[in-house]
Design a protein around this motif. Structure first.
Motif, PDB file in Angstrom:
ATOM      1  N   TYR A  35     -14.219  15.508 -29.902  1.00  0.00           N
ATOM      2  CA  TYR A  35     -14.951  15.227 -28.671  1.00  0.00           C
ATOM      3  C   TYR A  35     -14.341  14.017 -27.957  1.00  0.00           C
ATOM      4  N   LYS A  36     -14.052  12.951 -28.712  1.00  0.00           N
ATOM      5  CA  LYS A  36     -13.424  11.769 -28.121  1.00  0.00           C
ATOM      6  C   LYS A  36     -12.055  12.105 -27.539  1.00  0.00           C
ATOM      7  N   ASP A  37     -11.315  12.962 -28.212  1.00  0.00           N
ATOM      8  CA  ASP A  37     -10.010  13.395 -27.696  1.00  0.00           C
ATOM      9  C   ASP A  37     -10.163  14.102 -26.350  1.00  0.00           C
ATOM     10  N   PHE A  38     -11.123  15.012 -26.261  1.00  0.00           N
ATOM     11  CA  PHE A  38     -11.307  15.764 -25.019  1.00  0.00           C
ATOM     12  C   PHE A  38     -11.782  14.864 -23.883  1.00  0.00           C
ATOM     13  N   ILE A  39     -12.655  13.904 -24.192  1.00  0.00           N
ATOM     14  CA  ILE A  39     -13.134  12.983 -23.163  1.00  0.00           C
ATOM     15  C   ILE A  39     -11.995  12.096 -22.675  1.00  0.00           C
ATOM     16  N   ARG A  82     -10.546  28.849 -20.827  1.00  0.00           N
ATOM     17  CA  ARG A  82     -11.011  29.436 -19.572  1.00  0.00           C
ATOM     18  C   ARG A  82     -10.882  28.474 -18.382  1.00  0.00           C
ATOM     19  N   ILE A  83     -10.654  27.185 -18.690  1.00  0.00           N
ATOM     20  CA  ILE A  83     -10.432  26.174 -17.644  1.00  0.00           C
ATOM     21  C   ILE A  83      -9.174  25.399 -18.009  1.00  0.00           C
ATOM     22  N   GLN A  84      -8.334  25.136 -17.027  1.00  0.00           N
ATOM     23  CA  GLN A  84      -7.109  24.367 -17.250  1.00  0.00           C
ATOM     24  C   GLN A  84      -7.464  22.938 -17.644  1.00  0.00           C
ATOM     25  N   PRO A  85      -6.909  22.414 -18.738  1.00  0.00           N
ATOM     26  CA  PRO A  85      -7.230  21.048 -19.151  1.00  0.00           C
ATOM     27  C   PRO A  85      -6.644  20.011 -18.202  1.00  0.00           C
ATOM     28  N   LEU A  86      -7.383  18.933 -17.985  1.00  0.00           N
ATOM     29  CA  LEU A  86      -6.911  17.830 -17.155  1.00  0.00           C
ATOM     30  C   LEU A  86      -6.030  16.900 -17.969  1.00  0.00           C
ATOM     31  N   ARG A  87      -5.034  16.320 -17.333  1.00  0.00           N
ATOM     32  CA  ARG A  87      -4.150  15.347 -17.955  1.00  0.00           C
ATOM     33  C   ARG A  87      -4.580  13.942 -17.548  1.00  0.00           C
ATOM     34  N   GLU A 128      -7.997  15.829 -21.920  1.00  0.00           N
ATOM     35  CA  GLU A 128      -8.171  17.232 -22.283  1.00  0.00           C
ATOM     36  C   GLU A 128      -6.845  17.882 -22.678  1.00  0.00           C
ATOM     37  N   ALA A 129      -5.784  17.534 -21.958  1.00  0.00           N
ATOM     38  CA  ALA A 129      -4.477  18.139 -22.252  1.00  0.00           C
ATOM     39  C   ALA A 129      -3.997  17.763 -23.644  1.00  0.00           C
ATOM     40  N   ARG A 130      -4.172  16.506 -24.029  1.00  0.00           N
ATOM     41  CA  ARG A 130      -3.757  16.080 -25.366  1.00  0.00           C
ATOM     42  C   ARG A 130      -4.606  16.763 -26.444  1.00  0.00           C
ATOM     43  N   GLU A 158      -2.401  11.364 -17.917  1.00  0.00           N
ATOM     44  CA  GLU A 158      -1.103  10.819 -17.499  1.00  0.00           C
ATOM     45  C   GLU A 158      -0.824   9.422 -18.051  1.00  0.00           C
ATOM     46  N   ASN A 159      -1.592   9.005 -19.061  1.00  0.00           N
ATOM     47  CA  ASN A 159      -1.389   7.680 -19.657  1.00  0.00           C
ATOM     48  C   ASN A 159      -1.149   7.711 -21.166  1.00  0.00           C
ATOM     49  N   CYS A 160      -1.632   8.748 -21.847  1.00  0.00           N
ATOM     50  CA  CYS A 160      -1.524   8.791 -23.304  1.00  0.00           C
ATOM     51  C   CYS A 160      -0.112   9.170 -23.732  1.00  0.00           C
ATOM     52  N   ARG A 161       0.142   9.113 -25.019  1.00  0.00           N
ATOM     53  CA  ARG A 161       1.465   9.434 -25.556  1.00  0.00           C
ATOM     54  C   ARG A 161       1.883  10.858 -25.198  1.00  0.00           C
ATOM     55  N   TYR A 162       0.944  11.811 -25.347  1.00  0.00           N
ATOM     56  CA  TYR A 162       1.276  13.204 -25.037  1.00  0.00           C
ATOM     57  C   TYR A 162       1.656  13.363 -23.566  1.00  0.00           C
ATOM     58  N   CYS A 163       0.876  12.764 -22.679  1.00  0.00           N
ATOM     59  CA  CYS A 163       1.173  12.894 -21.253  1.00  0.00           C
ATOM     60  C   CYS A 163       2.483  12.205 -20.892  1.00  0.00           C
ATOM     61  N   ARG A 164       2.779  11.085 -21.517  1.00  0.00           N
ATOM     62  CA  ARG A 164       4.057  10.419 -21.252  1.00  0.00           C
ATOM     63  C   ARG A 164       5.227  11.289 -21.721  1.00  0.00           C
ATOM     64  N   GLU A 165       5.042  11.955 -22.864  1.00  0.00           N
ATOM     65  CA  GLU A 165       6.107  12.814 -23.394  1.00  0.00           C
ATOM     66  C   GLU A 165       6.370  14.024 -22.504  1.00  0.00           C
ATOM     67  N   THR A 166       5.351  14.529 -21.851  1.00  0.00           N
ATOM     68  CA  THR A 166       5.463  15.802 -21.126  1.00  0.00           C
ATOM     69  C   THR A 166       5.359  15.641 -19.615  1.00  0.00           C
ATOM     70  N   LYS A 167       5.345  14.409 -19.134  1.00  0.00           N
ATOM     71  CA  LYS A 167       5.143  14.164 -17.705  1.00  0.00           C
ATOM     72  C   LYS A 167       6.324  14.674 -16.873  1.00  0.00           C
TER      73      LYS A 167
END
Length: 269
Positions: free
Chosen positions: A25-29, A238-243, A32-34, A245-254
């Motif tokens: 839950y904390k991850d999704f909050i 069913r819904i596209q996850p929001l990014r 969502e993309a990560r 753009e600050n976490c490690r995953y978003c930095r890796e895939t930005k």
């Protein structure tokens, strides 16, 4: 076939797909993309801070679990120099945190109970799994150990202003979830008391036994229930996850698609 949850598969991807948990839950909050990427196999590297917390938890669970944890994490042992074969400095500090808790009668009193108890239940339209560090239903409480950098410190939160480490780390939400799943599982009219035993990584360590009341639990459960309809849809694809753009995953895939003004680099400015 119903997924059979146990201590061996509790943290598995299969369990995380089937159940929601406080961590998920904390991850999704947070991003969502990560969170979706983790369900698809992406992992974050372990940190010494997380290992130190797990080291302390394992010690208070049982001698067997503690030894298994040490055997499974050889990176805690120095491999060269004069300290070769000994615990690295951070984990020597973890031993000090353990002694700080052990030497305090109130800490040890509230940490009594059945260890690492797994419960599951339905809440806010989803199946949840929780694992309680110390469960004492005969005393109407459960408790959890938290290792933290500093206990007595205000932390800035963009939504709430200055808050304690308990609120900043979303531990109120965790304790509320645990209390609610326990209540539902045991068919109680009310919640048993959540207690946090906090120990700091300062020299010398600070410590505190911290309560969370029924008002806190109700507020957090209402907030979780409000968030879950969207998060359930995101997890189901069913819904596209929001990014974020600050976490490690978003930095890796930005992928950049615009030029920004420098004033946009400070959120909320």
């Amino acid at each position: 076939m119903t997924f059979q949850l146990n201590s061996h598969n509790y943290h598995s991807t299969e369990a995380n797909i089937h159940y929601w948990s406080n961590s998920q839950y904390k991850d999704f909050i947070s991003c969502e993309a990560r969170a979706i990427a983790k369900l698809e196999g992406w992992t974050e590297p372990s940190s010494d801070a997380l290992l130190i917390g797990s080291y302390v938890h394992a010690y208070f669970e049982s001698p067997e679990v503690f030894q298994e944890f040490k055997n499974s994490n050889p990176e805690m042992i120095s491999s060269k120099g004069p300290t070769k074969g000994q615990l690295k400095a951070g984990f020597l500090q973890a031993n000090l945190l353990i002694k700080t808790i052990e030497n305090d009668p109130l800490c040890m009193f509230v940490l009594q109970g059945e260890k690492e108890v797994i419960l599951t239940g339905e809440f806010a339209g989803a199946a949840w799994k929780v694992k309680m560090d110390n469960y004492a239903p005969d005393r109407n409480r459960f408790s959890d150990i938290k290792t933290v950098a500093v206990i007595q410190k205000e932390i800035w939160d963009p939504e709430s202003g200055y808050v304690s480490f308990v609120e900043s780390s979303k531990y109120t939400a965790q304790m509320a979830l645990y209390a609610e799943i326990e209540r539902l599982t045991r068919s109680r009219d009310g919640w048993i008391e959540p207690i946090i035993v906090a120990v700091s990584k300062e020299d010398p360590p600070d410590k505190a036994v911290i309560s969370i009341n029924a008002y806190d639990i109700k507020r957090e459960l209402d907030n979780i229930a409000n968030n879950m309809p969207r998060l359930i849809e995101v997890k189901a694809g069913r819904i596209q996850p929001l990014r974020c753009e600050n976490c490690r995953y978003c930095r890796e895939t930005k992928k950049l698609n615009k030029i920004v003004h420098y004033s946009e680099l400070v959120p909320g400015r």
